[in-house]
Design a protein around this motif. Structure first.
Motif, mmCIF file in Angstrom:
data_model
loop_
_atom_site.group_PDB
_atom_site.id
_atom_site.type_symbol
_atom_site.label_atom_id
_atom_site.label_comp_id
_atom_site.label_asym_id
_atom_site.label_seq_id
_atom_site.Cartn_x
_atom_site.Cartn_y
_atom_site.Cartn_z
ATOM 1 N N LYS A 48 0.814 -1.217 0.000
ATOM 2 C CA LYS A 48 0.000 0.000 0.000
ATOM 3 C C LYS A 48 0.847 1.267 0.000
ATOM 4 O O LYS A 48 0.363 2.347 -0.364
ATOM 5 C CB LYS A 48 -0.929 0.001 1.210
ATOM 6 C CG LYS A 48 -0.218 0.108 2.544
ATOM 7 C CD LYS A 48 -1.218 0.132 3.699
ATOM 8 C CE LYS A 48 -0.508 0.305 5.043
ATOM 9 N NZ LYS A 48 -1.477 0.336 6.162
ATOM 10 N N ASN A 49 2.111 1.153 0.414
ATOM 11 C CA ASN A 49 2.991 2.311 0.465
ATOM 12 C C ASN A 49 3.893 2.441 -0.765
ATOM 13 O O ASN A 49 4.730 3.335 -0.826
ATOM 14 C CB ASN A 49 3.881 2.249 1.713
ATOM 15 C CG ASN A 49 3.083 2.342 2.994
ATOM 16 O OD1 ASN A 49 1.966 2.861 2.997
ATOM 17 N ND2 ASN A 49 3.644 1.827 4.067
ATOM 18 N N MET A 50 3.736 1.530 -1.724
ATOM 19 C CA MET A 50 4.626 1.532 -2.873
ATOM 20 C C MET A 50 3.839 1.704 -4.172
ATOM 21 O O MET A 50 2.896 0.966 -4.439
ATOM 22 C CB MET A 50 5.443 0.238 -2.923
ATOM 23 C CG MET A 50 6.524 0.241 -3.985
ATOM 24 S SD MET A 50 7.622 -1.189 -3.866
ATOM 25 C CE MET A 50 8.426 -0.877 -2.298
ATOM 26 N N SER A 51 4.240 2.669 -4.967
ATOM 27 C CA SER A 51 3.566 2.910 -6.243
ATOM 28 C C SER A 51 3.916 1.792 -7.221
ATOM 29 O O SER A 51 4.967 1.142 -7.096
ATOM 30 C CB SER A 51 4.009 4.249 -6.827
ATOM 31 O OG SER A 51 5.375 4.208 -7.193
ATOM 32 N N PRO A 52 3.056 1.552 -8.222
ATOM 33 C CA PRO A 52 3.359 0.529 -9.226
ATOM 34 C C PRO A 52 4.683 0.800 -9.941
ATOM 35 O O PRO A 52 5.421 -0.133 -10.268
ATOM 36 C CB PRO A 52 2.180 0.626 -10.197
ATOM 37 C CG PRO A 52 1.060 1.184 -9.369
ATOM 38 C CD PRO A 52 1.721 2.125 -8.406
ATOM 39 N N GLU A 53 4.996 2.080 -10.159
ATOM 40 C CA GLU A 53 6.237 2.437 -10.843
ATOM 41 C C GLU A 53 7.456 2.070 -10.003
ATOM 42 O O GLU A 53 8.440 1.515 -10.509
ATOM 43 C CB GLU A 53 6.256 3.940 -11.146
ATOM 44 C CG GLU A 53 5.226 4.412 -12.152
ATOM 45 C CD GLU A 53 3.824 4.512 -11.565
ATOM 46 O OE1 GLU A 53 2.853 4.544 -12.345
ATOM 47 O OE2 GLU A 53 3.711 4.557 -10.315
ATOM 48 N N LYS A 54 7.381 2.366 -8.705
ATOM 49 C CA LYS A 54 8.487 2.063 -7.817
ATOM 50 C C LYS A 54 8.657 0.556 -7.643
ATOM 51 O O LYS A 54 9.791 0.037 -7.639
ATOM 52 C CB LYS A 54 8.271 2.724 -6.455
ATOM 53 C CG LYS A 54 9.496 2.738 -5.565
ATOM 54 C CD LYS A 54 9.247 3.565 -4.316
ATOM 55 C CE LYS A 54 10.489 3.626 -3.441
ATOM 56 N NZ LYS A 54 10.243 4.423 -2.206
ATOM 57 N N GLU A 55 7.561 -0.142 -7.529
ATOM 58 C CA GLU A 55 7.616 -1.604 -7.403
ATOM 59 C C GLU A 55 8.274 -2.215 -8.638
ATOM 60 O O GLU A 55 9.087 -3.141 -8.535
ATOM 61 C CB GLU A 55 6.208 -2.163 -7.229
ATOM 62 C CG GLU A 55 6.163 -3.666 -7.031
ATOM 63 C CD GLU A 55 4.753 -4.173 -6.776
ATOM 64 O OE1 GLU A 55 4.537 -5.393 -6.945
ATOM 65 O OE2 GLU A 55 3.873 -3.372 -6.432
ATOM 66 N N LYS A 56 7.952 -1.668 -9.799
ATOM 67 C CA LYS A 56 8.538 -2.155 -11.037
ATOM 68 C C LYS A 56 10.046 -1.937 -11.070
ATOM 69 O O LYS A 56 10.808 -2.801 -11.515
ATOM 70 C CB LYS A 56 7.875 -1.443 -12.222
ATOM 71 C CG LYS A 56 8.290 -1.972 -13.573
ATOM 72 C CD LYS A 56 7.539 -1.271 -14.698
ATOM 73 C CE LYS A 56 7.960 -1.797 -16.058
ATOM 74 N NZ LYS A 56 7.232 -1.095 -17.157
#
Length: 340
Positions: A48-56
């Motif tokens: 919940k604290n991580m954006s899809p872009e950052k996770e990628k």
């Protein structure tokens, strides 16, 4: 006469065997197995604290790093080389608390610790508190292979790095906006609790790798920027052989990440190996015992990764998440970040 003739044929047969004319038997060779596992730190890693872009971004870097080591192993390279080169990839990324992405001390500097161990020889090398060595894991290996010592620190370690012609950089190379903002946030809460485990995961970070090569040799390594806001030359478990890193061909290879003070007191990496050797536990059973029933009960938290001498992989943590990835001989890739 017949006896002499038969004797002559027998001698001729023996001579032909020695000269390799006999049909060779097919050797019974099993397919070589190997495996590699990495971590990029443990802590409050929540989806919940991580954006899809950052996770990628994190997943891409974890995959890039582990494929470096996998390719070395797949081509018959050593576990030591695989561990070192894999960690280099993570050290060169600003995403992780090691090398380029190292966190800041209270004095607004970056101080690096690293260690590496060879499971075949039980030789090991470690460095602590360096500020200009671009890739601390390279220094740890140089200490292991080119010095009579196991651990060097501070200015002496940097002098040795220069003599070994390792890459040295200006300290400004390690500056990242992300890490400096983390220091500012921790300092704002400093009067509340410097050792509060809930302040921005200030104790967590670290990268590590453990590998088994085709020859059956194990190796492990760990590299870190330590704890955000650390003072007084604080050193955690990452460069401490037996606490943050351990490898032994008889058992396993281990790399740790977490609250270093507790990992040192619990001698985590070696304790996992000892439970396997002396009590016959599997690598996963041993890791669960140490992380949950030993470190956890003391009040510490973090995670461990490892591989045993049969290629069984382990990743165990008592935090909300741990950056991690594995690859086995058949090329299967796994990447994890959040809770199991």
């Amino acid at each position: 006469m017949h006896y002499i003739f038969r004797s002559f044929l027998f001698v001729l047969f023996l001579f032909s065997c020695k000269n390799g004319t006999e049909k060779p038997q097919k050797p019974n060779i099993k397919e070589a197995k190997f495996a590699i596992i990495i971590h990029g730190g443990a802590g409050t890693i929540l989806k919940k604290n991580m954006s899809p872009e950052k996770e990628k971004l994190y997943k891409a870097k974890l995959e890039e790093a582990i494929r470096v080591g996998y390719n070395i192993l797949n081509e018959g390279g050593s576990s030591i080389d695989a561990v070192q080169k894999t960690i280099n990839t993570l050290e060169d990324s600003p995403l992780f608390n090691a090398g380029k992405g190292a966190v800041f001390t209270n004095a607004e500097t970056n101080e690096h610790d690293a260690s590496i161990m060879d499971g075949k020889t039980l030789n090991a090398g470690a460095s602590a508190g360096t500020k200009t060595v671009k890739n601390p894991i390279n220094l740890a290996r140089a200490i292991m292979e080119n010095s009579p010592h196991v651990m060097l620190s501070g200015e002496g370690a940097e002098q040795f790095a220069a003599e070994q012609q390792l890459i040295l950089v200006d300290p400004s190379y390690f500056y990242t906006k992300k890490s400096f903002k983390s220091l500012e946030r921790v300092k704002q809460n400093e009067n509340m609790a410097y050792y509060d485990a809930n302040i921005n995961d200030s104790k967590f970070g670290t990268v590590g790798c453990a590998a088994l090569d085709k020859k059956g040799n194990l190796a492990a390594g760990t590299s870190t920027g330590g704890m955000t806001n650390k003072r007084w030359g604080r050193i955690g478990d990452s460069p401490v052989i037996g606490s943050g890193t351990y490898a032994n061909n008889q058992t396993c290879a281990i790399s740790c990440t977490g609250w270093g003070e507790y990992f040192i007191r619990s001698v985590v990496a070696h304790d996992i190996s000892a439970l396997m050797e002396y009590k016959g536990l599997s690598i996963t059973q041993a890791a669960k015992e140490v992380i949950h029933n030993k470190v956890g009960k003391l009040g510490g938290n973090g995670g461990v990764i490892g591989v045993d001498n049969k290629g069984n992989l382990m990743m165990e943590f008592n935090t909300a998440g741990m950056f991690r990835a594995t690859m086995t001989a058949n090329g299967d890739l796994y990447i994890g970040m959040f809770e199991k």
